[in-house]
Design an enzyme around this catalytic site. Structure first.
Site, mmCIF file in Angstrom:
data_model
loop_
_atom_site.group_PDB
_atom_site.id
_atom_site.type_symbol
_atom_site.label_atom_id
_atom_site.label_comp_id
_atom_site.label_asym_id
_atom_site.label_seq_id
_atom_site.Cartn_x
_atom_site.Cartn_y
_atom_site.Cartn_z
ATOM 1 N N GLY A 1 33.766 104.421 20.324
ATOM 2 C CA GLY A 1 34.465 105.296 21.262
ATOM 3 C C GLY A 1 35.813 105.729 20.724
ATOM 4 O O GLY A 1 36.192 106.904 20.819
ATOM 5 N N GLU B 1 50.509 116.131 18.100
ATOM 6 C CA GLU B 1 51.342 115.741 19.244
ATOM 7 C C GLU B 1 50.864 114.448 19.898
ATOM 8 O O GLU B 1 51.676 113.585 20.266
ATOM 9 C CB GLU B 1 51.363 116.858 20.297
ATOM 10 C CG GLU B 1 52.043 118.135 19.855
ATOM 11 C CD GLU B 1 51.058 119.123 19.240
ATOM 12 O OE1 GLU B 1 51.431 120.303 19.104
ATOM 13 O OE2 GLU B 1 49.930 118.712 18.900
ATOM 14 N N HIS C 1 52.446 129.512 25.770
ATOM 15 C CA HIS C 1 53.490 128.581 25.349
ATOM 16 C C HIS C 1 54.494 128.262 26.455
ATOM 17 O O HIS C 1 55.326 127.374 26.288
ATOM 18 C CB HIS C 1 54.249 129.149 24.140
ATOM 19 C CG HIS C 1 53.503 129.037 22.853
ATOM 20 N ND1 HIS C 1 52.208 129.464 22.694
ATOM 21 C CD2 HIS C 1 53.883 128.536 21.643
ATOM 22 C CE1 HIS C 1 51.816 129.243 21.451
ATOM 23 N NE2 HIS C 1 52.807 128.677 20.803
ATOM 24 N N HIS D 1 33.266 94.007 30.485
ATOM 25 C CA HIS D 1 32.493 94.389 29.301
ATOM 26 C C HIS D 1 32.282 93.168 28.403
ATOM 27 O O HIS D 1 33.126 92.866 27.551
ATOM 28 C CB HIS D 1 33.242 95.464 28.518
ATOM 29 C CG HIS D 1 33.534 96.703 29.300
ATOM 30 N ND1 HIS D 1 34.462 96.741 30.317
ATOM 31 C CD2 HIS D 1 33.018 97.958 29.217
ATOM 32 C CE1 HIS D 1 34.512 97.962 30.822
ATOM 33 N NE2 HIS D 1 33.638 98.717 30.174
ATOM 34 N N HIS E 1 26.974 96.761 27.461
ATOM 35 C CA HIS E 1 28.289 97.320 27.140
ATOM 36 C C HIS E 1 29.281 97.135 28.278
ATOM 37 O O HIS E 1 30.340 96.544 28.089
ATOM 38 C CB HIS E 1 28.150 98.813 26.811
ATOM 39 C CG HIS E 1 29.442 99.475 26.443
ATOM 40 N ND1 HIS E 1 30.413 99.810 27.367
ATOM 41 C CD2 HIS E 1 29.932 99.875 25.247
ATOM 42 C CE1 HIS E 1 31.428 100.377 26.760
ATOM 43 N NE2 HIS E 1 31.157 100.437 25.468
#
Length: 685
Positions: free
Chosen positions: A159, A418, A480, A29, A264
């Site tokens: 991104g 998380e 869960h 890139h 890119h």
């Protein structure tokens, strides 16, 4: 001091090195390095303090390239400043065994702080690095002794801005008021699909302001070096907020394809490479050229960093004289060695001790060792009361201005984040002065899987405390209850999955997790109470597997983990009383550690000659290595009181016995019967 032709030459050298390396590799890139070269030059040469001769110096400024696909920007910088990245290494960019891989990897390349590439991960890593600096300063800095003063700088692109993990981490950083964190947003409006207007039209400036960040905008990132410098200066002056500098750049600056998606993720064509070099004053027939005046400029700044390290080393000696205990603690932490005798604090249990949930056993370990291991930090993703990750007198890591904690606090309130928690822990671990542990439900470690994978790839000592480990959590039901989770993480290289069956095994899990400097660990822990086992000891547990109950002339081996080990022990009695079958039981709390034991020991645990049945209330995937037949749960669970759920799926002494008898009957005619381990050994020959 202003900018002159040497600065321009240095910037264009970064660009042409990126062009040459990606062209030589026919991969990579070039666009981001060409667009971000000006800010990289200003940042590294004007602001950052580091010593290339000692990339691990404790008080260095940290740099994270979250948009890791632009890594030739960083490799070029590392080479020119004198890190251990040679011009030949640049020529072998993206080649097998190169120290310049396709995305930055901390374990491979000197000067790379954290492994990046999956977008947004580096952003959250940078937040973790900034947290570690703030905590270390809170613990060690004293009047006249500012031992930790470094900043964390981070580049990120569109991104990264789109990835949810960056949003989680940015929100956490804003709450924590991390004034030592400066992020520079490569606002070039291009992603792989082309112009970001096809998918990403939000106001990033307003978003970061809403998170509580200090935000500036430099509108000409291609040319305005003074504007870039002024913005970074101003950001450093803001000490009560993280800073984001929106830098509008032209991706692939100088290329025929500049400003488009075509530059890119693909090398420039040969004619474009030549015209870029001509435009920037380089000989188009030569490759990998670094003018001497650029080396001289960068080496001068590097020598200033080496001098700064010498000053810091002298300060550390004075500090150690005036603050003996803290100085000794800091020096020890920098060696990554644990305190002498800490393991003696680990709780030890007898079979007569009461049954306790392994999440509570984990809490008991933390309560027992937190004073002995002061670098251990704990935390939870908004499940403190369920994960049991906080010792009684813990102080929260918080900005003092909030009045709810201190920078020196050792308990992290990650919020319902998380994924960011896991990636922030990678940054915390990478800083070098702390060992992070963080909790959530085992099922929701899957939310964090991308960061967990990078823990393993990066060789970081991170501990994932994963409670509510099975259908044993009961009423919360299938949403869960983890089924496939352990199979997923057991498949991950350089990663330890622990599922302890009692207190001694839980202590063993922590012992190995803390002493394994380059391998992360996951501790899968129960909600329901578990009895203390007869054959369990810490010494047995740290082998990853052991014989929990031996019987001579046994007809079958039951191999199990966690809450099912005690069920297997009950099944042994049921089998004898009702079927006249003799069984033995092996507890396998950590397959990865067990696999590291010698062949003789493993075959002693799971021997030839008799069948083996594995018992675990989740996916049977992977158990073929340790058993001839598997009793597991290859479907989703059910909602109800946990004992009823276990009964529904026949995870009872009777249900285990039924399958054990069927296994014995099936294998009666197979003589001699190889153990699964022996079969695996023979396949390797």
């Amino acid at each position: 001091m202003g900018y002159d032709k040497t600065d321009e030459l240095a910037i264009n050298t970064i660009r042409t090195l990126a062009v040459d390396a990606t062209f030589a590799a026919n991969s990579g890139h070039p666009g981001a390095p060409m667009g971000m070269a000006p800010v990289a030059h200003v940042l590294f040469n004007k602001f950052m303090t580091f010593n290339p001769k000692n990339p691990g110096w404790a008080n260095r400024d940290r740099f994270v390239l979250s948009n890791g696909h632009g890594c030739m920007l960083q490799y070029a910088i590392l080479h020119m400043f004198g890190y251990g990245v040679s011009i030949d290494d640049l020529k072998h960019f993206r080649q097998v065994d190169s120290i310049c891989p396709g995305h930055p990897e901390a374990h491979d390349t000197p000067g790379i702080e954290v492994t990046t590439g999956p977008l947004g991960q580096g952003f959250a890593n940078a937040v973790g690095l900034a947290c570690a600096q703030a905590h270390s300063a809170g613990v060690f800095n004293k009047p006249g002794f500012e031992m930790f003063t470094n900043h964390t700088y981070m580049f990120f692109g569109d991104g990264c801005a789109m990835e949810g993990i960056a949003s989680e981490a940015a929100s956490a950083a804003g709450h924590l008021q991390l004034g030592n964190l400066i992020a520079i947003y490569d606002d070039n409006h291009i992603s792989i699909d082309g112009d970001t207007k096809c998918a990403f039209t939000e106001d990033v400036t307003m978003r970061f302001e809403a998170y509580g960040w200090h935000v500036q905008w430099v509108k000409d990132g291609d040319h305005d070096l003074q504007g870039i410098e002024d913005a970074i200066k101003k950001a450093k002056e803001v000490t009560d907020k993280p800073s984001m500098i929106r830098l509008t750049t032209t991706i692939g600056f100088g290329s025929k394809l500049q400003g488009t998606g075509g530059v890119h993720g693909n090398p420039l064509k040969e004619d474009d490479c030549k015209q870029v070099k001509e435009k920037f004053g380089f000989d188009p027939t030569k490759t990998f050229v670094v003018p001497q005046e650029v080396y001289d400029m960068y080496h001068k700044h590097a020598s200033e960093g080496a001098a700064a390290e010498q000053e810091w080393d002298s300060l550390l000696e004075k500090y150690s004289s005036e603050h003996k205990d803290l100085g000794a603690d800091l020096k020890r932490r920098l060696t990554r060695k644990l305190p002498e005798g800490w393991q003696e604090k680990l709780p030890v249990y007898k079979p007569s001790d009461k049954a306790i949930a392994s999440r509570k056993l984990s809490e008991s370990v933390l309560e027992a060792i937190y004073e002995a291991v002061p670098e251990l930090l704990s935390g939870s993703a908004d499940l403190t009361g369920s994960n049991n990750t906080r010792w009684k007198n813990a102080v929260d890591f918080q900005p003092p201005s909030l009045g709810i904690g201190e920078w020196s606090g050792r308990y992290f309130r990650y919020g319902v984040r998380e994924h960011a928690m896991a990636a922030m822990m990678n940054g915390l671990a990478a800083y070098g002065t702390v060992i992070p542990a963080g909790g959530t439900f085992l099922n929701f470690v899957s939310y964090a899987a991308g960061a967990v994978r990078l823990s393993a790839l990066s060789h970081q000592r991170v501990i994932y405390v994963a409670t509510h480990d099975s259908i044993g959590l009961g009423e919360d039901g299938p949403t869960h209850q983890p089924i496939e989770t352990l199979a997923h993480f057991r498949a991950l290289p350089n990663f330890m999955v622990w599922r302890p069956a009692d207190g001694n095994e839980t202590s063993a899990a922590y012992y190995v997790a803390l002493t394994s400097q380059n391998t992360p660990s996951l501790l899968a822990l129960t909600r329901q109470n578990l009895p203390q086992l007869e054959g369990s000891t810490i010494a047995n547990g740290i082998k990853g597997g052991y014989v929990a109950l031996e019987n001579k002339d046994a007809h079958i081996t039951l191999v199990s983990t966690g809450s099912e080990v005690s069920l297997c022990l009950e099944a042994v009695k049921y089998l004898k009383d009702n079927h006249d079958v003799t069984a033995r039981v092996v507890s396998l709390p950590c397959m990865e550690v067990f696999d590291a034991q010698d062949k003789e020991y493993r075959l002693k645990c799971i021997p030839d000659g008799i069948p083996a049945l594995s018992v675990e209330v989740m996916s049977t995937l992977g158990w073929e290595k340790y058993s001839h037949e598997q009793f597991g749960l290859n479907r989703f669970g059910a909602s109800g009181p946990y004992k009823d759920v276990y009964k529904k799926f026949e995870f009872t002494p009777e249900g285990i016995s039924k399958r054990a008898v069927a296994t014995i009957d099936f294998y009666k005619e197979v003589k001699p019967l190889r153990s699964p381990l022996q079969r695996a050994f023979l396949q390797l020959i």
